[in-house]
Design a protein around this motif. Structure first.
Motif, mmCIF file in Angstrom:
data_model
loop_
_atom_site.group_PDB
_atom_site.id
_atom_site.type_symbol
_atom_site.label_atom_id
_atom_site.label_comp_id
_atom_site.label_asym_id
_atom_site.label_seq_id
_atom_site.Cartn_x
_atom_site.Cartn_y
_atom_site.Cartn_z
ATOM 1 N N ARG A 26 34.341 42.601 86.805
ATOM 2 C CA ARG A 26 34.824 43.212 85.565
ATOM 3 C C ARG A 26 35.544 42.164 84.713
ATOM 4 N NH1 ARG A 26 32.583 47.335 83.538
ATOM 5 N NH2 ARG A 26 32.536 48.465 85.468
ATOM 6 N N GLN A 27 36.106 41.121 85.352
ATOM 7 C CA GLN A 27 36.823 40.067 84.640
ATOM 8 C C GLN A 27 35.877 39.009 84.067
ATOM 9 O OE1 GLN A 27 37.705 41.247 87.752
ATOM 10 N NE2 GLN A 27 39.303 42.517 86.850
ATOM 11 N N GLY A 28 34.550 39.159 84.282
ATOM 12 C CA GLY A 28 33.576 38.231 83.723
ATOM 13 C C GLY A 28 33.191 37.081 84.632
ATOM 14 N N ARG A 29 33.688 37.087 85.855
ATOM 15 C CA ARG A 29 33.385 36.012 86.812
ATOM 16 C C ARG A 29 32.026 36.273 87.466
ATOM 17 N NH1 ARG A 29 35.489 35.479 92.258
ATOM 18 N NH2 ARG A 29 34.966 33.399 92.941
ATOM 19 N N LYS A 30 31.164 35.253 87.496
ATOM 20 C CA LYS A 30 29.850 35.388 88.129
ATOM 21 C C LYS A 30 30.031 35.492 89.642
ATOM 22 C CE LYS A 30 25.494 33.083 89.002
ATOM 23 N NZ LYS A 30 24.706 31.878 88.832
ATOM 24 N N LEU A 31 29.492 36.586 90.223
ATOM 25 C CA LEU A 31 29.595 36.801 91.667
ATOM 26 C C LEU A 31 28.346 36.322 92.402
ATOM 27 C CD1 LEU A 31 31.114 40.396 91.722
ATOM 28 C CD2 LEU A 31 32.315 38.199 91.826
ATOM 29 N N GLY A 32 27.204 36.452 91.777
ATOM 30 C CA GLY A 32 25.937 36.090 92.409
ATOM 31 C C GLY A 32 24.795 36.702 91.622
ATOM 32 N N SER A 33 23.655 36.894 92.296
ATOM 33 C CA SER A 33 22.511 37.502 91.628
ATOM 34 C C SER A 33 21.810 38.465 92.576
ATOM 35 C CB SER A 33 21.543 36.436 91.128
ATOM 36 O OG SER A 33 21.033 35.692 92.214
ATOM 37 N N ILE A 34 21.067 39.384 91.993
ATOM 38 C CA ILE A 34 20.360 40.376 92.790
ATOM 39 C C ILE A 34 19.115 39.739 93.399
ATOM 40 C CG2 ILE A 34 19.069 42.547 92.711
ATOM 41 C CD1 ILE A 34 21.086 43.480 90.617
ATOM 42 N N GLN A 35 19.030 39.839 94.722
ATOM 43 C CA GLN A 35 17.875 39.290 95.432
ATOM 44 C C GLN A 35 16.734 40.308 95.467
ATOM 45 O OE1 GLN A 35 18.462 38.564 99.619
ATOM 46 N NE2 GLN A 35 16.831 37.047 99.644
ATOM 47 N N ASN A 36 17.050 41.539 95.849
ATOM 48 C CA ASN A 36 16.037 42.597 95.896
ATOM 49 C C ASN A 36 16.715 43.951 95.931
ATOM 50 O OD1 ASN A 36 16.870 42.930 98.605
ATOM 51 N ND2 ASN A 36 15.221 41.663 99.376
ATOM 52 N N LEU A 37 15.917 44.992 95.868
ATOM 53 C CA LEU A 37 16.410 46.364 95.881
ATOM 54 C C LEU A 37 15.930 47.060 97.140
ATOM 55 C CD1 LEU A 37 15.515 47.350 92.217
ATOM 56 C CD2 LEU A 37 17.670 46.407 93.070
ATOM 57 N N MET A 38 16.762 47.934 97.681
ATOM 58 C CA MET A 38 16.379 48.750 98.830
ATOM 59 C C MET A 38 16.142 50.168 98.314
ATOM 60 S SD MET A 38 16.255 46.587 101.226
ATOM 61 C CE MET A 38 16.087 47.588 102.693
ATOM 62 N N VAL A 39 14.900 50.629 98.455
ATOM 63 C CA VAL A 39 14.468 51.910 97.906
ATOM 64 C C VAL A 39 14.191 52.883 99.049
ATOM 65 C CG1 VAL A 39 12.689 53.037 96.498
ATOM 66 C CG2 VAL A 39 13.406 50.694 95.965
ATOM 67 N N ASP A 40 14.702 54.096 98.909
ATOM 68 C CA ASP A 40 14.411 55.144 99.885
ATOM 69 C C ASP A 40 12.954 55.534 99.699
ATOM 70 O OD1 ASP A 40 13.978 57.830 100.931
ATOM 71 O OD2 ASP A 40 16.154 57.943 101.182
ATOM 72 N N LYS A 41 12.129 55.301 100.710
ATOM 73 C CA LYS A 41 10.697 55.534 100.541
ATOM 74 C C LYS A 41 10.328 57.010 100.469
ATOM 75 C CE LYS A 41 9.736 54.679 105.439
ATOM 76 N NZ LYS A 41 8.996 53.802 106.341
ATOM 77 N N ARG A 42 11.237 57.884 100.839
ATOM 78 C CA ARG A 42 10.957 59.323 100.715
ATOM 79 C C ARG A 42 11.322 59.872 99.341
ATOM 80 N NH1 ARG A 42 12.881 59.095 106.195
ATOM 81 N NH2 ARG A 42 11.118 59.387 107.602
ATOM 82 N N THR A 43 12.484 59.464 98.823
ATOM 83 C CA THR A 43 12.933 59.994 97.529
ATOM 84 C C THR A 43 12.554 59.083 96.364
ATOM 85 O OG1 THR A 43 15.082 58.881 97.582
ATOM 86 C CG2 THR A 43 14.936 61.075 98.636
ATOM 87 N N GLY A 44 12.313 57.807 96.656
ATOM 88 C CA GLY A 44 12.009 56.849 95.601
ATOM 89 C C GLY A 44 13.235 56.331 94.881
ATOM 90 N N LYS A 45 14.434 56.701 95.337
ATOM 91 C CA LYS A 45 15.668 56.273 94.681
ATOM 92 C C LYS A 45 16.156 54.949 95.258
ATOM 93 C CE LYS A 45 17.203 60.862 93.455
ATOM 94 N NZ LYS A 45 18.255 61.855 93.574
ATOM 95 N N VAL A 46 16.709 54.121 94.392
ATOM 96 C CA VAL A 46 17.311 52.869 94.839
ATOM 97 C C VAL A 46 18.636 53.204 95.513
ATOM 98 C CG1 VAL A 46 18.287 50.658 94.113
ATOM 99 C CG2 VAL A 46 16.227 51.539 92.996
ATOM 100 N N GLU A 47 18.804 52.770 96.753
ATOM 101 C CA GLU A 47 20.054 53.000 97.483
ATOM 102 C C GLU A 47 21.046 51.874 97.204
ATOM 103 O OE1 GLU A 47 21.190 55.495 99.530
ATOM 104 O OE2 GLU A 47 19.441 56.610 98.844
ATOM 105 N N TYR A 48 20.571 50.639 97.343
ATOM 106 C CA TYR A 48 21.453 49.516 97.050
ATOM 107 C C TYR A 48 20.653 48.288 96.666
ATOM 108 C CZ TYR A 48 20.740 48.332 102.059
ATOM 109 O OH TYR A 48 20.213 48.056 103.281
#
Length: 119
Positions: A26-48
């Motif tokens: 929130r303070q504008g400091r770079k923490l890292g980058s998104i490597q990939n998404l974990m998707v619930d294969k039954r609901t299709g929703k991104v969990e994390y």
């Protein structure tokens, strides 16, 4: 006619456009980058999303899961913003350490619990 939030063509994004996106505190400091998404294969929703941080030139870094609901896209920063700093990320659930776990609801629930975010 009222348009619900996140409706229309702008509410969807291809996963390959999310991967590599910078995550800031929130303070504008770079923490890292998104490597990939974990998707619930039954609901299709991104969990994390798995956040990669540390290391040099992509080597020797760490990866930690972040609840998808903890990420807010900020157009001006061209990245996602979270309400915490890197302090504590080393203590977050670690997919590398927990490789033997099935990536199911229990694991995702633990990730949400760690960050205090509802699934």
């Amino acid at each position: 006619m009222t348009v619900p939030p996140f409706s229309g063509p702008f509410s969807l994004i291809a996963s390959d456009r999310v991967e590599g996106t910078i995550v800031y505190s929130r303070q504008g400091r770079k923490l890292g980058s998104i490597q990939n998404l974990m998707v619930d294969k039954r609901t299709g929703k991104v969990e994390y999303a798995n956040l990669t941080f540390g290391g040099v030139f992509g080597l020797g870094g760490s990866t930690r899961p972040l609840p998808w609901h903890a990420l807010s896209y900020v157009r001006d920063q061209h990245g996602y913003v979270v309400d915490f700093e890197t302090v504590g990320l080393d203590m977050a659930p670690d997919d590398e350490r927990e490789r033997t776990l099935a990536f199911g609801r229990d694991h995702g629930g633990g990730v949400h619990e760690f960050y205090g975010v509802l699934p």
